[in-house]
Design an enzyme around this catalytic site. Structure first.
Site, mmCIF file in Angstrom:
data_model
loop_
_atom_site.group_PDB
_atom_site.id
_atom_site.type_symbol
_atom_site.label_atom_id
_atom_site.label_comp_id
_atom_site.label_asym_id
_atom_site.label_seq_id
_atom_site.Cartn_x
_atom_site.Cartn_y
_atom_site.Cartn_z
ATOM 1 N N LYS A 134 0.817 -1.209 -0.099
ATOM 2 C CA LYS A 134 -0.067 -0.083 0.007
ATOM 3 C C LYS A 134 0.940 1.210 0.040
ATOM 4 O O LYS A 134 1.750 1.370 0.817
ATOM 5 C CB LYS A 134 -0.737 -0.042 1.318
ATOM 6 C CG LYS A 134 -2.214 0.050 0.949
ATOM 7 C CD LYS A 134 -3.027 0.102 2.363
ATOM 8 C CE LYS A 134 -4.435 0.448 2.117
ATOM 9 N NZ LYS A 134 -5.104 0.397 3.452
HETATM 10 O O1 G3P Z 1 -7.961 0.928 4.778
HETATM 11 C C1 G3P Z 1 -7.940 2.340 5.084
HETATM 12 C C2 G3P Z 1 -9.352 2.807 5.169
HETATM 13 O O2 G3P Z 1 -10.347 1.872 5.148
HETATM 14 C C3 G3P Z 1 -9.419 3.735 6.311
HETATM 15 O O3 G3P Z 1 -10.765 3.937 6.815
HETATM 16 O O4 G3P Z 1 -12.319 4.611 8.570
HETATM 17 O O5 G3P Z 1 -9.651 5.092 8.761
HETATM 18 O O6 G3P Z 1 -11.429 6.331 7.293
HETATM 19 P P1 G3P Z 1 -11.137 4.947 8.052
#
Ligand code: G3P
Length: 220
Positions: free
Chosen positions: A83
């Protein structure tokens, strides 16, 4: 549509696998920081129990270090993809890793132009963060639709991982766009199956059955 779990929790991943709902896993530095233990060891364990792709994110921000880190993470297991945030350096590192047959998931995608550049750099996956766009009063799913159109127009093979999912509606909307993958926290996977009318329906059927047949048939 493939379902990925957006977690670094081995417990959640094992439970998701038992439900037969886990086609892959995405992690990030925040998710790994919530777990105890060496992150590399955690990624090793995840990549052993998950058959599909597992995303592991680089911490470096310059090209050389991102590539070095990416190679190290890719050595953990063949199902690990790297990533990388969508910056100029990230795009350069993605190109280099792609040429070495290491799969990259370009992350922190917030615009269609970023997704276009990621695909041109050879990313295998892109992760548009729909929830974070909704959080600032945008409509994250518009971005997914735009990326889908661009990739179809030019026949890019890059797969879209709809990320930053906050609720079951996000998953349904992602499926309606035709996005390849939705990555979600463990609780969302559970919420997808829950419906109060299903629970009420089961209770009503059982009550009616028991009033008439309890103990009087082969079906208990
Ligand atoms: O994989 C990363 C992404 O899904 C982050 O999610 O909830 O931190 O915005 P969030």
């Amino acid at each position: 549509m493939k379902f990925f779990l957006d977690t670094a929790s081995i417990k959640e991943i094992k439970e998701g696998i038992e439900l037969s709902m886990v086609d892959g896993v995405t992690t990030n530095p925040t998710l790994l920081s919530k777990e105890t233990g060496d992150p590399i060891e955690i990624l090793k364990s995840i990549s052993k129990i998950v058959k599909g792709p597992v995303s592991a994110e680089v911490i470096s921000t310059d090209v050389e270090d991102m590539v070095k880190e990416g190679k190290k993470l890719a050595d953990i297991s063949e199902n690990i993809n790297i990533k990388i945030p969508v910056t100029f350096n990230g795009l350069k590192a993605t190109r280099i890793l792609h040429e070495k047959n290491i799969k990259v998931n370009m992350t922190l995608i917030f615009s269609p132009s970023q997704a276009l550049l990621a695909a041109k750099a050879g990313a295998s996956f892109v992760s548009p963060f729909v929830g974070r766009i909704d959080d600032i009063s945008g409509y994250g799913m518009d971005l997914v639709e735009q990326i889908m159109t661009i990739y179809k127009n030019y026949n890019f093979q890059t797969e879209i991982i709809v990320a930053s999912i906050r609720n079951p509606v996000h998953v349904v909307e992602a499926a309606l766009t035709g996005a390849h993958i939705a990555t979600m926290p463990f609780n969302i996977m559970h919420l997808l199956v829950k419906h109060p009318l299903t629970d009420i329906g089961i209770e009503r059927f059982l009550n009616d059955w028991n009033k008439i047949y309890r103990g009087n048939t082969d079906i208990s």
